[in-house]
Design a protein around this motif. Sequence first.
Motif, PDB file in Angstrom:
ATOM      1  N   GLY A  31       0.736  -0.991  -0.204  1.00  0.00           N
ATOM      2  CA  GLY A  31      -0.085   0.138   0.114  1.00  0.00           C
ATOM      3  C   GLY A  31       0.880   1.005  -0.071  1.00  0.00           C
ATOM      4  O   GLY A  31       2.004   1.263  -0.142  1.00  0.00           O
ATOM      5  N   PRO A  32       0.283   2.542   0.134  1.00  0.00           N
ATOM      6  CA  PRO A  32       0.987   3.533   0.047  1.00  0.00           C
ATOM      7  C   PRO A  32       1.568   3.932   1.356  1.00  0.00           C
ATOM      8  O   PRO A  32       1.589   3.457   2.459  1.00  0.00           O
ATOM      9  N   THR A  33       2.767   4.771   1.260  1.00  0.00           N
ATOM     10  CA  THR A  33       3.475   5.310   2.344  1.00  0.00           C
ATOM     11  C   THR A  33       2.738   6.650   2.570  1.00  0.00           C
ATOM     12  O   THR A  33       2.548   7.462   1.838  1.00  0.00           O
ATOM     13  N   ILE A  40      -1.649  10.289  -8.895  1.00  0.00           N
ATOM     14  CA  ILE A  40      -2.522   9.376  -9.731  1.00  0.00           C
ATOM     15  C   ILE A  40      -1.333   8.251 -10.295  1.00  0.00           C
ATOM     16  O   ILE A  40      -1.922   7.094 -10.854  1.00  0.00           O
ATOM     17  N   GLY A  41      -0.489   8.350 -10.301  1.00  0.00           N
ATOM     18  CA  GLY A  41       0.710   7.250 -10.507  1.00  0.00           C
ATOM     19  C   GLY A  41       0.483   6.139  -9.638  1.00  0.00           C
ATOM     20  O   GLY A  41       0.306   4.953  -9.996  1.00  0.00           O
ATOM     21  N   ASN A  42       0.430   6.503  -8.333  1.00  0.00           N
ATOM     22  CA  ASN A  42       0.324   5.316  -7.257  1.00  0.00           C
ATOM     23  C   ASN A  42      -1.211   4.806  -7.825  1.00  0.00           C
ATOM     24  O   ASN A  42      -1.381   3.686  -7.466  1.00  0.00           O
ATOM     25  N   GLU A 267       8.725  10.931 -18.052  1.00  0.00           N
ATOM     26  CA  GLU A 267       9.385  10.641 -16.810  1.00  0.00           C
ATOM     27  C   GLU A 267       8.154   9.892 -15.950  1.00  0.00           C
ATOM     28  O   GLU A 267       7.096  10.333 -15.865  1.00  0.00           O
ATOM     29  N   LYS A 268       8.907   9.115 -15.086  1.00  0.00           N
ATOM     30  CA  LYS A 268       7.831   8.538 -13.899  1.00  0.00           C
ATOM     31  C   LYS A 268       7.144   9.776 -13.157  1.00  0.00           C
ATOM     32  O   LYS A 268       7.791  10.565 -12.543  1.00  0.00           O
ATOM     33  N   MET A 269       5.832   9.692 -12.955  1.00  0.00           N
ATOM     34  CA  MET A 269       5.382  10.519 -12.208  1.00  0.00           C
ATOM     35  C   MET A 269       5.708  10.244 -10.620  1.00  0.00           C
ATOM     36  O   MET A 269       5.515   9.359 -10.214  1.00  0.00           O
ATOM     37  N   SER A 270       6.273  11.340  -9.916  1.00  0.00           N
ATOM     38  CA  SER A 270       6.519  10.955  -8.640  1.00  0.00           C
ATOM     39  C   SER A 270       6.733  12.285  -7.680  1.00  0.00           C
ATOM     40  O   SER A 270       6.888  13.483  -8.612  1.00  0.00           O
TER      41      SER A 270
HETATM   42  P1  AMP Z   1       4.345   4.511  -2.286  1.00  0.00           P
HETATM   43  O1  AMP Z   1       3.518   5.314  -1.493  1.00  0.00           O
HETATM   44  O2  AMP Z   1       5.601   5.182  -2.874  1.00  0.00           O
HETATM   45  O3  AMP Z   1       5.003   3.326  -1.676  1.00  0.00           O
HETATM   46  O4  AMP Z   1       3.751   3.962  -3.581  1.00  0.00           O
HETATM   47  C1  AMP Z   1       2.672   3.158  -3.497  1.00  0.00           C
HETATM   48  C2  AMP Z   1       2.390   2.248  -4.859  1.00  0.00           C
HETATM   49  O5  AMP Z   1       2.311   3.126  -6.083  1.00  0.00           O
HETATM   50  C3  AMP Z   1       3.563   1.259  -5.110  1.00  0.00           C
HETATM   51  O6  AMP Z   1       3.058   0.040  -5.683  1.00  0.00           O
HETATM   52  C4  AMP Z   1       4.410   1.941  -6.133  1.00  0.00           C
HETATM   53  O7  AMP Z   1       5.121   0.956  -6.869  1.00  0.00           O
HETATM   54  C5  AMP Z   1       3.303   2.651  -6.857  1.00  0.00           C
HETATM   55  N1  AMP Z   1       3.596   3.941  -7.784  1.00  0.00           N
HETATM   56  C6  AMP Z   1       4.560   4.915  -7.392  1.00  0.00           C
HETATM   57  N2  AMP Z   1       4.730   5.793  -8.447  1.00  0.00           N
HETATM   58  C7  AMP Z   1       3.933   5.355  -9.492  1.00  0.00           C
HETATM   59  C8  AMP Z   1       3.971   5.559 -10.975  1.00  0.00           C
HETATM   60  N3  AMP Z   1       4.344   6.771 -11.273  1.00  0.00           N
HETATM   61  N4  AMP Z   1       3.167   4.834 -11.619  1.00  0.00           N
HETATM   62  C9  AMP Z   1       2.491   3.587 -11.272  1.00  0.00           C
HETATM   63  N5  AMP Z   1       2.733   3.231  -9.961  1.00  0.00           N
HETATM   64  C10 AMP Z   1       3.642   3.805  -9.298  1.00  0.00           C
END
Ligand code: AMP
Length: 479
Positions: A31-33, A40-42, A267-270
């Motif tokens: 899940g998320p941190t 929306i990437g998450n 680029e990866k959305m982050s």
């Molecule tokens: P996190 O909160 O960073 O641990 O991320 C939660 C989930 O979102 C994890 O499964 C990540 O791999 C995924 N995630 C993060 N960034 C992206 C992105 N740009 N596209 C798709 N999934 C992502």
Amino acid sequence: MGDIQLQNTLTGRKESFTTLHPGEVRMYTCGPTVYDFAHIGNFRTFVFQDLLRRFLKSEGYRVVQVMNLTDVDDRIIANAAAAGIGIGEYTEKYALAFLEDCRTLNLEPAEQIVRATDHIDDMVALIRRLSEKSFTYPSDGSIYYRISKFPDYGKLSKIDLSGIQAGARVEVDRYEKADARDFALWKSPKPGEHFWETPIGPGRPGWHIECSAMAMKYLGETLDIHTGGVDLTFPHHENEIAQSEAATGKPFARFWLHAEHLIVEGEKMSKSLGNFFTLRDLFAKGYKPSAIRYLLASVPYRSQLNFTMAGLQQAASSVERLRNFVTRLKTERFGAGQSEAIADRLHQAEEEFRAGLADDLNTAQAFAAIFDLVRDVNTAIDRGEFRQGDVAATLAAMESFGSILAVLKDDDAQKLAALGFGSSEAPLTDVEIEQLVADRQAARKRRDFAAADRIRLQLADRGIILEDTRDGGVRWKRK
Ligand code: AMP
Ligand code: ZN
């Protein structure tokens, strides 16, 4: 239950899906941190997981899914300290926002949603188990995992360990690709930091141990499916395998499924790149939950999804097309009787839809089957070949697609209002509506269908529904 092919990161192949326990899928999702709003990437990754569980359920499986909320890590500790509040108070807001966002996107809740900070004892117990088997060593009050003791290290991410210095350690939870070093299972507290007093000393868990501990606690020592985004493959999932398999001597997860990233301009959305949108950012711009869900679902999860506003507009019109079709079936009257050709066509669409999803969740193929059906049935209706007796079966087919797509119910306005994004605009007057309808007719006449669609969406956003009549005219009504 028919055959389902899933691409397994562990073996690098598509494989026929099976479960360890008959009829029951045990699935763990990172899940998320909760240190900020999810972007929306998450949600691309979370929507993929939702499609997977909905599809497995539609195939007759019972799904037991566990999702964690990472509510302690380096960033959370730093942000909470900067805000002068405890980590619990800091993360609560984001945890609640995440659950609310999930509901807004029609993500079915996992059977268990568990927080890391509620499972410190389980993590400590797992670390002790690893220590008993000599997979750990202490250093400055922290406890590290000894990668060189686990020969299978690298089997998931295929990382090459040659050239890695034995005993080199990495202090932070998230580190660069290809940097395989002994990782912290337990971190000694730095002055002023949040810590727990435990039998293995004061401190806090490293990031990776929580998922091993919680997954095995709720799902048993071997899971059927473990999912996450591709960025988690290494080091996080590699480390989960190292921790779990060293402790149990059993395979940790049988199928590893990883969603490719949502990207923006390559680029990866982050968060760290600052190129991200949260759901709320998009709602504020006037986009609807259903359009966002549709867009995130429509690109097969193993392909990168290039996010654009134009794509989101298109997703909105796709959702409208499906909803209009259902409205048409429910409101128009058709000739008496039943058509065998329609029954066959429905059957074909259902088979194609299933075949798409059963092929490693190929949503592009599955969704195309629905739109082909909608087109063909609309044509049949226009030709008078669709009968009143076909309505129920057609609606039932749409409902079964909808149980996975989850965008057919027209509840965007209520959801947005609940989040405080209600439309504050005054309702359109009849004269304004007539003018827009005339503009749309003119656009259609000059075959500018994009402009016509835009106007229809604009009207739909203001609660006005258009119905094209058989003679080429248009009726409108307020929702
Ligand atoms: P996190 O909160 O960073 O641990 O991320 C939660 C989930 O979102 C994890 O499964 C990540 O791999 C995924 N995630 C993060 N960034 C992206 C992105 N740009 N596209 C798709 N999934 C992502
Ligand atoms: Zn995890």
